[in-house]
Design a protein around this motif. Sequence first.
Motif, PDB file in Angstrom:
ATOM      1  N   ALA A 186       0.862  -1.259   0.103  1.00  0.00           N
ATOM      2  CA  ALA A 186       0.079   0.134  -0.025  1.00  0.00           C
ATOM      3  C   ALA A 186       0.915   1.270  -0.068  1.00  0.00           C
ATOM      4  CB  ALA A 186      -0.923   0.045   1.220  1.00  0.00           C
ATOM      5  N   ILE A 187       0.421   2.208  -0.647  1.00  0.00           N
ATOM      6  CA  ILE A 187       0.923   3.623  -0.667  1.00  0.00           C
ATOM      7  C   ILE A 187       0.537   4.324   0.539  1.00  0.00           C
ATOM      8  CG2 ILE A 187       1.291   5.634  -2.074  1.00  0.00           C
ATOM      9  CD1 ILE A 187       0.869   4.084  -4.604  1.00  0.00           C
ATOM     10  N   LYS A 188       1.562   4.689   1.327  1.00  0.00           N
ATOM     11  CA  LYS A 188       1.149   5.661   2.427  1.00  0.00           C
ATOM     12  C   LYS A 188       1.474   6.836   2.318  1.00  0.00           C
ATOM     13  CE  LYS A 188       0.967   1.781   5.529  1.00  0.00           C
ATOM     14  NZ  LYS A 188      -0.429   1.479   5.578  1.00  0.00           N
ATOM     15  N   LEU A 189       0.538   7.766   1.955  1.00  0.00           N
ATOM     16  CA  LEU A 189       1.129   9.275   1.505  1.00  0.00           C
ATOM     17  C   LEU A 189       1.466  10.090   2.650  1.00  0.00           C
ATOM     18  CD1 LEU A 189      -1.664   9.858  -1.287  1.00  0.00           C
ATOM     19  CD2 LEU A 189       0.790   9.426  -1.504  1.00  0.00           C
ATOM     20  N   ASN A 190       0.951   9.592   3.650  1.00  0.00           N
ATOM     21  CA  ASN A 190       1.336  10.278   5.038  1.00  0.00           C
ATOM     22  C   ASN A 190       2.784  10.248   5.402  1.00  0.00           C
ATOM     23  OD1 ASN A 190       1.460   7.687   5.721  1.00  0.00           O
ATOM     24  ND2 ASN A 190      -0.039   7.898   7.755  1.00  0.00           N
ATOM     25  N   ARG A 191       3.655   9.483   4.792  1.00  0.00           N
ATOM     26  CA  ARG A 191       4.934   9.432   4.954  1.00  0.00           C
ATOM     27  C   ARG A 191       5.727  10.142   4.042  1.00  0.00           C
ATOM     28  NH1 ARG A 191       5.760   2.652   4.591  1.00  0.00           N
ATOM     29  NH2 ARG A 191       4.785   2.005   6.417  1.00  0.00           N
ATOM     30  N   TYR A 192       5.147  10.798   3.203  1.00  0.00           N
ATOM     31  CA  TYR A 192       5.823  11.654   2.230  1.00  0.00           C
ATOM     32  C   TYR A 192       5.704  13.278   2.249  1.00  0.00           C
ATOM     33  CZ  TYR A 192       5.766   7.352  -0.416  1.00  0.00           C
ATOM     34  OH  TYR A 192       5.803   5.938  -0.745  1.00  0.00           O
ATOM     35  N   ASN A 193       6.842  13.913   1.999  1.00  0.00           N
ATOM     36  CA  ASN A 193       6.632  15.272   2.345  1.00  0.00           C
ATOM     37  C   ASN A 193       5.590  15.854   1.299  1.00  0.00           C
ATOM     38  OD1 ASN A 193       7.799  15.743  -0.442  1.00  0.00           O
ATOM     39  ND2 ASN A 193       9.884  15.922   0.595  1.00  0.00           N
ATOM     40  N   GLU A 194       5.366  17.126   1.520  1.00  0.00           N
ATOM     41  CA  GLU A 194       4.370  18.031   0.660  1.00  0.00           C
ATOM     42  C   GLU A 194       4.897  18.269  -0.749  1.00  0.00           C
ATOM     43  OE1 GLU A 194       3.934  21.545   3.236  1.00  0.00           O
ATOM     44  OE2 GLU A 194       2.674  20.403   4.959  1.00  0.00           O
ATOM     45  N   ASP A 195       6.312  18.430  -0.769  1.00  0.00           N
ATOM     46  CA  ASP A 195       6.510  18.596  -2.152  1.00  0.00           C
ATOM     47  C   ASP A 195       5.921  17.364  -3.138  1.00  0.00           C
ATOM     48  OD1 ASP A 195       7.747  20.929  -2.174  1.00  0.00           O
ATOM     49  OD2 ASP A 195       9.769  20.193  -1.571  1.00  0.00           O
ATOM     50  N   LEU A 196       6.037  16.181  -2.594  1.00  0.00           N
ATOM     51  CA  LEU A 196       5.560  15.198  -3.562  1.00  0.00           C
ATOM     52  C   LEU A 196       4.196  14.944  -3.508  1.00  0.00           C
ATOM     53  CD1 LEU A 196       5.920  12.536  -4.888  1.00  0.00           C
ATOM     54  CD2 LEU A 196       6.124  11.195  -2.844  1.00  0.00           C
ATOM     55  N   LEU A 197       3.539  15.594  -2.323  1.00  0.00           N
ATOM     56  CA  LEU A 197       2.091  15.650  -2.496  1.00  0.00           C
ATOM     57  C   LEU A 197       1.517  16.727  -3.447  1.00  0.00           C
ATOM     58  CD1 LEU A 197       1.238  15.271   1.453  1.00  0.00           C
ATOM     59  CD2 LEU A 197       0.845  13.624  -0.594  1.00  0.00           C
ATOM     60  N   PHE A 198       2.047  17.677  -3.514  1.00  0.00           N
ATOM     61  CA  PHE A 198       1.911  18.820  -4.699  1.00  0.00           C
ATOM     62  C   PHE A 198       2.297  18.222  -5.971  1.00  0.00           C
ATOM     63  CE2 PHE A 198       2.199  21.936  -0.978  1.00  0.00           C
ATOM     64  CZ  PHE A 198       0.861  22.285  -1.046  1.00  0.00           C
ATOM     65  N   TYR A 199       3.235  17.375  -6.124  1.00  0.00           N
ATOM     66  CA  TYR A 199       3.480  16.976  -7.465  1.00  0.00           C
ATOM     67  C   TYR A 199       2.612  16.156  -7.906  1.00  0.00           C
ATOM     68  CZ  TYR A 199       6.024  14.243 -11.100  1.00  0.00           C
ATOM     69  OH  TYR A 199       6.190  13.539 -12.255  1.00  0.00           O
ATOM     70  N   LEU A 200       2.048  15.065  -7.157  1.00  0.00           N
ATOM     71  CA  LEU A 200       0.842  14.223  -7.481  1.00  0.00           C
ATOM     72  C   LEU A 200      -0.266  14.885  -7.724  1.00  0.00           C
ATOM     73  CD1 LEU A 200       1.757  11.580  -4.515  1.00  0.00           C
ATOM     74  CD2 LEU A 200       2.268  11.285  -7.006  1.00  0.00           C
ATOM     75  N   TYR A 201      -0.689  15.960  -6.949  1.00  0.00           N
ATOM     76  CA  TYR A 201      -1.878  16.683  -6.998  1.00  0.00           C
ATOM     77  C   TYR A 201      -1.901  17.277  -8.612  1.00  0.00           C
ATOM     78  CZ  TYR A 201      -5.634  20.243  -6.902  1.00  0.00           C
ATOM     79  OH  TYR A 201      -6.682  20.712  -6.954  1.00  0.00           O
ATOM     80  N   TYR A 202      -0.717  18.055  -8.747  1.00  0.00           N
ATOM     81  CA  TYR A 202      -0.548  18.877 -10.125  1.00  0.00           C
ATOM     82  C   TYR A 202      -0.270  18.034 -11.279  1.00  0.00           C
ATOM     83  CZ  TYR A 202      -1.255  23.129  -7.475  1.00  0.00           C
ATOM     84  OH  TYR A 202      -1.773  24.073  -6.683  1.00  0.00           O
ATOM     85  N   ASN A 203       0.008  16.903 -11.201  1.00  0.00           N
ATOM     86  CA  ASN A 203       0.650  16.411 -12.257  1.00  0.00           C
ATOM     87  C   ASN A 203      -0.217  14.927 -12.969  1.00  0.00           C
ATOM     88  OD1 ASN A 203       3.097  17.272 -13.651  1.00  0.00           O
ATOM     89  ND2 ASN A 203       3.719  17.376 -11.584  1.00  0.00           N
ATOM     90  N   PHE A 204      -1.209  14.658 -11.847  1.00  0.00           N
ATOM     91  CA  PHE A 204      -2.274  13.484 -12.146  1.00  0.00           C
ATOM     92  C   PHE A 204      -3.548  14.000 -12.107  1.00  0.00           C
ATOM     93  CE2 PHE A 204       1.918  11.674 -10.881  1.00  0.00           C
ATOM     94  CZ  PHE A 204       2.199  10.655 -11.869  1.00  0.00           C
TER      95      PHE A 204
END
Length: 191
Positions: free
Chosen positions: A84-102
């Motif tokens: 499982a991908i646990k997004l709570n482990r990742y920093n905000e930069d990656l979350l913004f990348y996922l939000y804007y690119n997908f």
Amino acid sequence: MVTDQFGMFGLLSFIRAAESDPNLVALALGNDLTTLGLNLNSTENLFNTFSSPWSETQGRPQDIDFNVPPEYLTNMYIRDKLAAIKLNRYNEDLLFYLYYNFGGDFIQLAAANELYDREWRFHKDDRVWITRAPGVDPQVKTNTYERGTYHYFDCHSWRKVAKEFHVDYSKLEERPRIPSTTSSSINSQLN
């Protein structure tokens, strides 16, 4: 027939002016697309990754219809075996990348949900993610709005920028709704 500069008479005068000025020829008569190497009589798509005349990027591979041999379609066999991908482990930069690119993808909703958990809110009018500046209380806080220093994420320069905001609560997006039709393995990725 329209007789002003936008009608047939206007076009005729523009074509006559183009005869004396070679720079106006392309504007008046247009371009022959066959000189660019396009076969307009082809029955196949002219450009497989063309998404729109207003799009600045090519179409994503997952949005393009390709014939894929069945032996490469392994998703249904391995999806329950992947960690499982646990997004709570990742920093905000990656979350913004996922939000804007997908955009339009499940992972965009999941990233938005995780950003919401981290006290980021999407401002519907300004179309930016904002959060209160750490350690700074709002200058004015009522039941309908607050004003103070916030950080907003600038996706063009890819950084967090401090700015004074007047935040009307009604202009903030609610928590994203994760579709309930997804499998349990996908829902567990949000934990």
